[in-house]
Design a protein around this motif. Structure first.
Motif, PDB file in Angstrom:
ATOM      1  N   PRO A 165      42.464  31.855  48.574  1.00  0.00           N
ATOM      2  CA  PRO A 165      42.615  33.131  49.236  1.00  0.00           C
ATOM      3  C   PRO A 165      42.004  33.159  50.246  1.00  0.00           C
ATOM      4  O   PRO A 165      40.697  32.467  50.601  1.00  0.00           O
ATOM      5  CB  PRO A 165      41.662  33.976  48.336  1.00  0.00           C
ATOM      6  N   GLY A 166      42.720  33.452  51.462  1.00  0.00           N
ATOM      7  CA  GLY A 166      42.318  33.446  53.087  1.00  0.00           C
ATOM      8  C   GLY A 166      42.742  32.268  53.634  1.00  0.00           C
ATOM      9  O   GLY A 166      42.255  32.217  55.096  1.00  0.00           O
ATOM     10  N   ALA A 167      43.106  31.487  53.157  1.00  0.00           N
ATOM     11  CA  ALA A 167      43.550  29.996  53.752  1.00  0.00           C
ATOM     12  C   ALA A 167      44.601  30.219  54.745  1.00  0.00           C
ATOM     13  O   ALA A 167      45.547  30.815  54.501  1.00  0.00           O
ATOM     14  CB  ALA A 167      43.757  28.900  52.707  1.00  0.00           C
ATOM     15  N   GLN A 168      44.312  29.530  55.747  1.00  0.00           N
ATOM     16  CA  GLN A 168      45.593  29.785  56.900  1.00  0.00           C
ATOM     17  C   GLN A 168      46.352  28.518  56.628  1.00  0.00           C
ATOM     18  O   GLN A 168      45.958  27.318  56.422  1.00  0.00           O
ATOM     19  CB  GLN A 168      44.936  29.498  58.264  1.00  0.00           C
ATOM     20  N   VAL A 213      46.884  32.884  53.108  1.00  0.00           N
ATOM     21  CA  VAL A 213      47.010  33.229  51.606  1.00  0.00           C
ATOM     22  C   VAL A 213      46.127  34.681  51.373  1.00  0.00           C
ATOM     23  O   VAL A 213      45.081  34.779  52.091  1.00  0.00           O
ATOM     24  CB  VAL A 213      46.407  32.076  50.828  1.00  0.00           C
ATOM     25  N   ILE A 214      46.740  35.496  50.608  1.00  0.00           N
ATOM     26  CA  ILE A 214      46.281  36.893  50.468  1.00  0.00           C
ATOM     27  C   ILE A 214      44.797  36.718  49.888  1.00  0.00           C
ATOM     28  O   ILE A 214      44.634  35.737  49.008  1.00  0.00           O
ATOM     29  CB  ILE A 214      47.258  37.894  49.642  1.00  0.00           C
ATOM     30  N   THR A 215      44.028  37.719  50.093  1.00  0.00           N
ATOM     31  CA  THR A 215      42.858  37.941  49.406  1.00  0.00           C
ATOM     32  C   THR A 215      42.845  39.025  48.400  1.00  0.00           C
ATOM     33  O   THR A 215      43.609  40.066  48.714  1.00  0.00           O
ATOM     34  CB  THR A 215      41.550  37.967  50.338  1.00  0.00           C
ATOM     35  N   LEU A 216      42.079  39.119  47.324  1.00  0.00           N
ATOM     36  CA  LEU A 216      41.936  40.208  46.443  1.00  0.00           C
ATOM     37  C   LEU A 216      40.929  40.950  46.300  1.00  0.00           C
ATOM     38  O   LEU A 216      39.828  40.113  45.980  1.00  0.00           O
ATOM     39  CB  LEU A 216      42.944  39.841  44.985  1.00  0.00           C
ATOM     40  N   ASP A 217      40.658  42.018  46.178  1.00  0.00           N
ATOM     41  CA  ASP A 217      39.465  42.753  45.971  1.00  0.00           C
ATOM     42  C   ASP A 217      39.446  43.683  44.706  1.00  0.00           C
ATOM     43  O   ASP A 217      40.690  43.484  43.880  1.00  0.00           O
ATOM     44  CB  ASP A 217      38.944  43.591  47.025  1.00  0.00           C
ATOM     45  N   GLN A 218      38.730  44.145  44.386  1.00  0.00           N
ATOM     46  CA  GLN A 218      38.525  45.152  43.004  1.00  0.00           C
ATOM     47  C   GLN A 218      39.738  45.824  42.900  1.00  0.00           C
ATOM     48  O   GLN A 218      40.179  46.146  41.892  1.00  0.00           O
ATOM     49  CB  GLN A 218      37.125  45.575  42.658  1.00  0.00           C
ATOM     50  N   GLY A 219      39.955  46.580  43.778  1.00  0.00           N
ATOM     51  CA  GLY A 219      41.304  47.541  43.834  1.00  0.00           C
ATOM     52  C   GLY A 219      42.550  46.898  43.647  1.00  0.00           C
ATOM     53  O   GLY A 219      43.277  47.547  42.809  1.00  0.00           O
ATOM     54  N   ASP A 220      42.675  45.827  44.273  1.00  0.00           N
ATOM     55  CA  ASP A 220      43.898  44.683  44.071  1.00  0.00           C
ATOM     56  C   ASP A 220      43.861  44.325  42.414  1.00  0.00           C
ATOM     57  O   ASP A 220      45.125  44.466  41.847  1.00  0.00           O
ATOM     58  CB  ASP A 220      43.953  43.911  44.642  1.00  0.00           C
ATOM     59  N   VAL A 221      42.872  44.073  41.884  1.00  0.00           N
ATOM     60  CA  VAL A 221      42.687  43.627  40.521  1.00  0.00           C
ATOM     61  C   VAL A 221      43.218  44.856  39.512  1.00  0.00           C
ATOM     62  O   VAL A 221      44.258  44.498  38.764  1.00  0.00           O
ATOM     63  CB  VAL A 221      41.299  43.356  40.093  1.00  0.00           C
ATOM     64  N   ALA A 222      42.705  45.891  39.730  1.00  0.00           N
ATOM     65  CA  ALA A 222      43.262  47.038  38.907  1.00  0.00           C
ATOM     66  C   ALA A 222      44.800  47.215  39.059  1.00  0.00           C
ATOM     67  O   ALA A 222      45.589  47.590  38.274  1.00  0.00           O
ATOM     68  CB  ALA A 222      42.472  48.437  39.086  1.00  0.00           C
ATOM     69  N   ASP A 223      45.199  47.271  40.541  1.00  0.00           N
ATOM     70  CA  ASP A 223      46.405  47.656  41.054  1.00  0.00           C
ATOM     71  C   ASP A 223      47.474  46.586  40.147  1.00  0.00           C
ATOM     72  O   ASP A 223      48.768  46.948  39.858  1.00  0.00           O
ATOM     73  CB  ASP A 223      46.710  47.483  42.401  1.00  0.00           C
ATOM     74  N   ILE A 224      47.184  45.152  40.171  1.00  0.00           N
ATOM     75  CA  ILE A 224      47.877  44.185  39.683  1.00  0.00           C
ATOM     76  C   ILE A 224      48.283  44.509  38.090  1.00  0.00           C
ATOM     77  O   ILE A 224      49.241  44.480  37.617  1.00  0.00           O
ATOM     78  CB  ILE A 224      47.341  42.790  39.770  1.00  0.00           C
ATOM     79  N   TYR A 225      47.309  44.579  37.469  1.00  0.00           N
ATOM     80  CA  TYR A 225      47.402  44.934  35.807  1.00  0.00           C
ATOM     81  C   TYR A 225      48.049  46.083  35.702  1.00  0.00           C
ATOM     82  O   TYR A 225      48.758  45.965  34.671  1.00  0.00           O
ATOM     83  CB  TYR A 225      45.892  44.801  35.384  1.00  0.00           C
ATOM     84  N   LEU A 226      47.955  47.352  36.619  1.00  0.00           N
ATOM     85  CA  LEU A 226      48.706  48.543  36.346  1.00  0.00           C
ATOM     86  C   LEU A 226      50.147  48.353  36.407  1.00  0.00           C
ATOM     87  O   LEU A 226      50.865  48.825  35.720  1.00  0.00           O
ATOM     88  CB  LEU A 226      48.020  49.569  36.961  1.00  0.00           C
ATOM     89  N   ALA A 227      50.353  47.630  37.598  1.00  0.00           N
ATOM     90  CA  ALA A 227      51.885  46.928  37.764  1.00  0.00           C
ATOM     91  C   ALA A 227      52.304  46.410  36.608  1.00  0.00           C
ATOM     92  O   ALA A 227      53.620  46.480  36.168  1.00  0.00           O
ATOM     93  CB  ALA A 227      51.859  46.347  39.031  1.00  0.00           C
TER      94      ALA A 227
END
Length: 219
Positions: free
Chosen positions: A34-37, A77-91
């Motif tokens: 995550p975050g790699a160019q 590469v994208i990075t994921l925070d806590q909000g992303d984690v919840a959003d991924i599982y809800l989707a």
């Protein structure tokens, strides 16, 4: 599909499709962190291809949301925070719930056979307490679940979400369920399909996703 035993043309995959799969896998397993160019010259050399198909493959992953383009800087590469984690599982819940409804309306027997095979792989990985193999088997189970719905659109939507899920789990392996617990969660899903109990199946898939959110949120 032709008659039984009749030879048919074998599907051929383009270089762009193959490179997209390689990049997707590298992101999923953390080889591209995550975050790699992403440097075109380096990746083209490592993959043994020209920059043309590489650029096209990278743009596919931008469209999928696995890479992000930053003006004057390049692709990351994208990075994921806590909000992303919840959003991924809800989707995922929305997609897999819809898949479960379609499975119950269509060929439950075929779904049970396919899911039982993936469950066997999860049981073996859990027996060996191999976290990587467990993650692989877990992901494969959910891929087959969505695929068994017969909806190619749900399958396409699930693909990126499953890669993002794996990115979460790579960073949070200590929050992964105990092997026996993980197996039992998936076994209950298969049993609900086999028993034709749609209400129980939908409740279980919701619990499976919301429990995952809570486990990962505690980090």
């Amino acid at each position: 599909m032709g008659r039984l035993g009749e030879l048919e043309p074998v599907p051929r995959r383009s270089t762009v499709e193959l490179v997209s799969d390689e990049l997707r896998s590298a992101i999923m397993y953390g080889s591209l962190e995550p975050g790699a160019q992403l440097g075109e010259a380096d990746l083209a050399a490592r993959l043994g291809i020209s920059r043309g198909p590489l650029r096209e493959a990278m743009q596919r992953l931008v469209q999928e949301g696995l890479l992000v383009s930053e003006p004057h800087r390049g692709l990351f590469v994208i990075t994921l925070d806590q909000g992303d984690v919840a959003d991924i599982y809800l989707a995922r819940l929305a997609i897999e719930r819809a898949a479960c409804v379609l499975i119950m309306e269509r060929n439950r027997g075929e779904a049970v056979v396919r899911l039982t095979g993936t469950l066997d792989a999860l049981v073996e990985a859990a027996r060996q307490r191999d976290r990587v193999a467990m993650s692989d088997a877990d992901q494969r189970f959910h891929q087959v679940l969505v695929s068994s719905s017969g909806s190619p659109r749900l399958e396409r939507m699930a693909q990126t979400l499953l890669v993002e899920t794996r990115m979460c789990l790579n960073a949070l392996q200590d929050k992964y369920p105990e092997p026996s617990e993980l197996v039992e969660e998936h076994r209950r899903l298969v049993d609900a399909i086999a028993d034709g109990e749609e209400e129980r199946l939908l409740r279980l898939i919701e619990e499976h996703m919301t429990d995952s959110i809570e486990r990962l949120r505690t980090t």
